[in-house]
Structures are given as structure tokens and as C-alpha cells.
Design a protein around this motif. Structure first.
Motif, PDB file in Angstrom:
ATOM      1  N   ALA A  99      43.339  38.437  48.099  1.00 44.25           N
ATOM      2  CA  ALA A  99      43.175  39.841  48.464  1.00 44.25           C
ATOM      3  C   ALA A  99      41.934  40.387  47.775  1.00 44.25           C
ATOM      4  O   ALA A  99      41.580  39.944  46.674  1.00 44.25           O
ATOM      5  N   SER A 141      42.555  36.068  53.552  1.00 41.77           N
ATOM      6  CA  SER A 141      42.643  37.286  52.744  1.00 41.77           C
ATOM      7  C   SER A 141      43.524  38.310  53.440  1.00 41.77           C
ATOM      8  O   SER A 141      43.493  38.452  54.664  1.00 41.77           O
ATOM      9  N   THR A 142      44.343  38.993  52.653  1.00 40.67           N
ATOM     10  CA  THR A 142      45.254  40.012  53.164  1.00 40.67           C
ATOM     11  C   THR A 142      44.923  41.341  52.495  1.00 40.67           C
ATOM     12  O   THR A 142      44.186  41.377  51.506  1.00 40.67           O
ATOM     13  N   PRO A 143      45.468  42.460  53.001  1.00 39.85           N
ATOM     14  CA  PRO A 143      45.175  43.753  52.363  1.00 39.85           C
ATOM     15  C   PRO A 143      45.671  43.852  50.929  1.00 39.85           C
ATOM     16  O   PRO A 143      45.072  44.547  50.109  1.00 39.85           O
ATOM     17  N   GLY A 144      46.791  43.173  50.593  1.00 42.78           N
ATOM     18  CA  GLY A 144      47.309  43.358  49.241  1.00 42.78           C
ATOM     19  C   GLY A 144      48.118  42.218  48.673  1.00 42.78           C
ATOM     20  O   GLY A 144      48.536  42.275  47.522  1.00 42.78           O
ATOM     21  N   SER A 162      36.840  41.352  51.495  1.00 42.39           N
ATOM     22  CA  SER A 162      37.639  42.258  52.317  1.00 42.39           C
ATOM     23  C   SER A 162      38.839  41.511  52.878  1.00 42.39           C
ATOM     24  O   SER A 162      38.927  40.288  52.784  1.00 42.39           O
ATOM     25  N   ALA A 163      39.761  42.265  53.481  1.00 46.36           N
ATOM     26  CA  ALA A 163      40.937  41.655  54.099  1.00 46.36           C
ATOM     27  C   ALA A 163      40.587  41.129  55.489  1.00 46.36           C
ATOM     28  O   ALA A 163      39.565  41.499  56.075  1.00 46.36           O
TER      29      ALA A 163
END
Length: 277
Positions: A52, A123-126, A101-102
């Protein structure tokens, strides 16, 4: 003439996607030790890493392992660095990754003096994995053999100790058979893999099995009948002093969890018989 070419291209692409999907090792809850996902090492496997933005994920290699090269598919939107921890024989190499970035996806290849790692990163937002590492069958087996040798033998004289070769000397992955399929339920104690050295069978469990109830092992006979077999536990391994075609781990009373371990050639033969019928 173009349709057959497109058809062949589609078949090749489908084959690649299918192979990658089957080789993918995903993070599982019972594979974590604290916040570290511990994968079972297997040559040619793909390992999932979730990251993330704003968070660094640590890829930890085996103690004593030396990095030869690191290559990422996307080096513009991913930061990839390396560091080390410890000293001497306990020194460990670390690869540190962070996305900008996500919604990003790329791959990472780490070549060392011992093996090559293939990772698929997203990659993920969180949601980010704090760290990943691996368990290695050759190192675990050497440790098991050493412990058993120390348990079974009487203390040798200093002179004999100097002349004796170390336990499991010459052990190589080339001599291990990993052609076992694991199927059935998915309890927290589900084995990570099984393998044999031509004499003994080793069943590797998640490290956390030591804090819970361990399932009994049954060998399946030619007619599918279950037979108890002698085995012992060493760390997070079951050691069976024989080879088998199929076995089951069973635990529970009202709702029993059952996990089957089948040697690959036996599983393939069963599949062929089902298709033929």
C-alpha cells in the motif's frame, strides 16, 4: 489463415494464465507468524505480495543468503531497495518495496546464491503485508535429522566427533520428492506441503500448530480403509518412517475436518479412472 494463428495465440495465452494461476501462492491466515506471512518455498512458485502507498513491505531472505540481483517490472511507480540485519551466520538480506499509489501491479524477481524468488506484487488503498519470508525444506530437514541423530546416539568421544560427518551431510533438494497433492478441508492446521526422501515422508504444518491440537494421521489402504500409522512430531513437521500412496489427517467429532495427502502419481491415476468412467 489468420484465424488459426489467433487460435494458437489464444491457446498459448490461456496456458500461461493457467500455469501462473496454479503456481500462485496466496497469503493465508494460518500462514502468519505475528505480522509475517511465511510461505513454503517451492521452486517455480509465484508468491503474492500486497502493498500500500505510504507503507514499506519487508521481504526477508534466509539467513546467510546473498542477493545476486533484483529486478522489478515497474521501477517508476514502485520503490525497491535492499538492506540487511544481523551479523555472521545470522545475517539476513531484506528487500524493501513500496508503491507510489494504489491499483498498481508488477512482478519482482530476486536472484540469490541459493535460489530465485518470483513475486507478484499488487498495491491496495490500505491493505499491506508488513513482511514475508519463507520456510525451506532442505534446512528444516537437516535440522530434523540433526535432532534425531542427537537423540538416538550416545555422546561420542571427542576424537570420534571430529571424524564423524555432520548429520544429513550431502542432503540435496534433488533427492527430495515433492510430488504430493493436498486436498480437502481448510482448517488452521492444514499442511503446507508433504515430501519424502525415498525412505521417510515429511508433512510440514504451519508453525502455529504447536499451540493447538494436532490432528492424527491415518494411512489409506487399497480399499480406502483408514489405518493408524506410527509417526512423530518434530517442530512443525510430522515424520513418518515409511512412504504412502494416500493418507488423511482428521480432527473433530461432530464436524470433523479432513485433509487428504496423496502422492501425485496416485492422484493422477484416480483422475484418469474418473474420466474414463
Amino acid at each position: 489463415m489468420r484465424k488459426p494463428i489467433r487460435s494458437r495465440s489464444s491457446a498459448v495465452a490461456l496456458g500461461v494464465r493457467t500455469a501462473n494461476r496454479r503456481a500462485m501462492q496466496e497469503p493465508v491466515a494460518h500462514g502468519f507468524i505475528n505480522a509475517v506471512q511465511v510461505y513454503a518455498w517451492s521452486d517455480g512458485a509465484l508468491y503474492r505480495l500486497l502493498a500500500a502507498p505510504g507503507t514499506v513491505t519487508d521481504i526477508t531472505l534466509q539467513p546467510g543468503e546473498t542477493i545476486s540481483s533484483v529486478a522489478a517490472g515497474d521501477t517508476v511507480r514502485w520503490t525497491v531497495g535492499d538492506t540487511s540485519s544481523g551479523t555472521g551466520e545470522s545475517k539476513r538480506a531484506h528487500i524493501l518495496v513500496k508503491p507510489f499509489s494504489a491499483g498498481l501491479a508488477t512482478n519482482l524477481i530476486i536472484a540469490t546464491d541459493r535460489r530465485t524468488y518470483h513475486l507478484e506484487m499488487a498495491s491496495t488503498p490500505g491493505t499491506a503485508m508488513a513482511a514475508i519470508s519463507w520456510s525451506y525444506p532442505e534446512g528444516d530437514l537437516i535440522a530434523i535429522r540433526r535432532k534425531e541423530a542427537e537423540r538416538d546416539r550416545t555422546p561420542p568421544s571427542p576424537a570420534a566427533q571430529e571424524q564423524a560427518p555432520p548429520p544429513a551431510a550431502g542432503l540435496s533438494l534433488d533427492h527430495l520428492n515433492f510430488a504430493y497433492a493436498i486436498s480437502g478441508d481448510d482448517p488452521a492446521w492444514r499442511p503446507l506441503r508433504a515430501f519424502d526422501d525415498g525412505r521417510q515422508t515429511f508433512i510440514e504444518f504451519p508453525v502455529a500448530i504447536g499451540v493447538g491440537e494436532a490432528p492424527p494421521l491415518f494411512i489409506l489402504g487399497a480399499q480406502g480403509e483408514a489405518q493408524l500409522v506410527n509417526y512423530r512430531m518434530n517442530g512443525h513437521f510430522y515424520i513418518v518412517d515409511r512412504l504412502f500412496a494416500a493418507a488423511e489427517l482428521r480432527l473433530g467429532t461432530k464436524k470433523q475436518a479432513i485433509v487428504r495427502i496423496t502422492r501425485a502419481e496416485v492422484a493422477a491415476q484416480s483422475g484418469n479412472r474418473r474420466r474414463a468412467s
